[in-house]
Design an enzyme around this catalytic site. Structure first.
Site, short mmCIF file in Angstrom:
data_model
loop_
_atom_site.label_atom_id
_atom_site.label_comp_id
_atom_site.label_asym_id
_atom_site.label_seq_id
_atom_site.Cartn_x
_atom_site.Cartn_y
_atom_site.Cartn_z
CE1 TYR A 1 25.42 -0.74 2.77
CE2 TYR A 1 24.55 -0.87 5.00
CZ TYR A 1 25.61 -0.67 4.13
OH TYR A 1 26.85 -0.41 4.64
CE LYS B 1 35.25 0.77 6.62
NZ LYS B 1 33.85 1.20 6.68
CB THR C 1 33.11 -0.97 9.69
OG1 THR C 1 32.50 -0.45 8.51
CG2 THR C 1 32.66 -2.40 9.93
CG ASP C 2 31.56 4.32 8.14
OD1 ASP C 2 32.03 3.36 7.52
OD2 ASP C 2 30.65 5.06 7.70
CD GLU D 1 61.24 17.09 8.66
OE1 GLU D 1 61.14 18.13 7.98
OE2 GLU D 1 60.66 16.03 8.36
CB THR E 1 27.15 -2.48 7.57
OG1 THR E 1 27.36 -1.21 6.98
CG2 THR E 1 26.88 -3.48 6.47
N1 GLU Z 1 28.42 3.80 7.68
C1 GLU Z 1 27.83 2.76 8.45
C2 GLU Z 1 28.42 2.61 9.83
O1 GLU Z 1 29.60 2.79 10.04
C3 GLU Z 1 27.87 1.46 7.74
C4 GLU Z 1 29.27 0.96 7.52
C5 GLU Z 1 29.54 -0.33 8.23
O2 GLU Z 1 29.05 -0.62 9.30
O3 GLU Z 1 30.30 -1.10 7.64
O4 GLU Z 1 27.68 2.26 10.71
#
Ligand code: GLU
Length: 355
Positions: free
Chosen positions: A52, A190, A117-118, A312, A39
């Site tokens: 986007y 995340k 971020t994924d 367990e 992103t």
């Molecule tokens: N799904 C995309 C990725 O992980 C965009 C999400 C992001 O970067 O926040 O590259």
């Protein structure tokens, strides 16, 4: 015309001043920015649009939004990939880690990696275990695309570079800098699908903050990482296949069998509670270990707390390892690297206790 003594002194002063400014410029730390997409490099049709495309702009376009980084570092930029990080893969990981190691042996004083971020937590952990240097390696992303109002990317990049140039950041392991926080790769998650403050260290707490362009550290990791890691991917071209399988009410052995058929060398269970799973899954996994040498690690779908040994489940009897504080996504990364060395569950258990 004869120059006066005053004029000669002034001239000398100006030359000295010019030379020290030039020398100061050369003394700035060299930071490589390696871009992989996400992103932070995303572009929307309008400033408020929901839709986007991640990984749409180049590293040079990305950095033009934050020219201030050139005041604190000599910046060199490279585009390693330009993908949404949901498509992150072993090939890019190996390429990235090898390039980081190469640059850190050369003129790089630190590395900043822009990333979606994924799957940022997985890449950060992979690098935490495979980078052989004490120099700062910092991942950065953003939750809003570069075209959004109040895009968070430029500030995050500035803070990441500010942390990377600081001697305080030496030997801290791979980190993520976002939303003014400094987070360790050993406990990264995340935690929110949209919020700019999505990343947390849910078990150990953050390493610190970036305030006013300077990192302030409040804790250090006691886990093995980077220069103290035993994993070396210099000559690795393919990583062992490891799958993650979720447990839930009524879970069958369907996905265990599918993973075995696909040739998985390791399975991480994202178990319920303290790494528990249905009896039918557990029996099938015991067979997989004992009859086919498949490494099994119990982790948990719960975000905090350890998946503890000797609770367990009797791991020694089953031939399993317990992941302690390492969540299923990071467990998969550690197990892939562990399997480059061994499939002995006791050795694997040692690794899950040390990293
Ligand atoms: N799904 C995309 C990725 O992980 C965009 C999400 C992001 O970067 O926040 O590259």
């Amino acid at each position: 015309m004869k120059t006066s003594k005053m004029q000669r002194v002034f001239g000398l002063l100006m030359i000295t001043l010019f030379m020290s400014v030039a020398a100061f410029g050369q003394n700035k730390p060299t930071i490589y920015i390696l871009a992989t997409g996400g992103t932070i490099a995303g572009q929307g049709a309008t400033e408020v649009t929901a839709g986007y495309k991640a990984g749409a702009i180049t590293v040079d376009q990305l950095l033009s939004a934050v020219p201030e980084i050139k005041d604190i570092a000599n910046i060199k930029a490279e585009q390693v990939a330009n993908i949404g990080s949901q498509d992150m893969n072993d090939e890019v990981w190996l390429k990235l880690s090898k390039r980081v190691n190469e640059l850190l042996k050369g003129d790089a004083d630190g590395i900043v990696i822009t990333h979606g971020t994924d799957t940022q937590e997985e890449t950060a952990y992979f690098l935490n275990l495979t980078v052989k240097s004490n120099k700062p390696v910092i991942l950065v992303g953003s939750m809003r695309p570069s075209t959004a109002i109040s895009a968070d990317g430029p500030r995050n990049i500035y803070n990441a570079v500010a942390a990377a140039v600081s001697p305080l950041s030496t030997g801290k392991g791979v980190m993520v800098v976002m939303d003014d926080k400094i987070l360790g790769a050993d406990d990264l998650a995340k935690t929110n699908t949209l919020s700019v403050g999505t990343f947390r260290n849910p078990n150990y707490g953050p390493l610190g903050i970036v305030y006013n362009g300077k990192p302030i550290y409040t804790r250090e990791s006691v886990k093995r990482h980077t220069s103290k890691s035993e994993f070396d991917i210099t000559h690795v071209t393919k990583l062992p296949r490891v799958e993650i399988i979720l447990s839930y009410s009524n879970a069958t052995a369907l996905f265990v069998d599918a993973a075995l058929k696909a040739g998985a060398k390791g399975i991480v269970v994202a178990g319920v509670g303290n790494g528990n799973m249905t009896t039918v899954m557990q029996n099938e996994l015991e067979k997989a270990t004992k009859q086919h040498g498949v490494a099994v690690v119990r982790s948990s779908r719960i975000m905090t707390g350890p998946t503890a040994q000797w609770d367990e489940v009797n791991d020694d009897q089953l031939g399993f390892a317990a992941s302690w504080f390492i969540n299923p996504y990071r467990s998969r990364v550690l197990l892939m690297l562990a399997l480059t060395k061994t499939n002995d569950y006791k050795e694997i258990q040692r690794m899950f206790s040390e990293y």
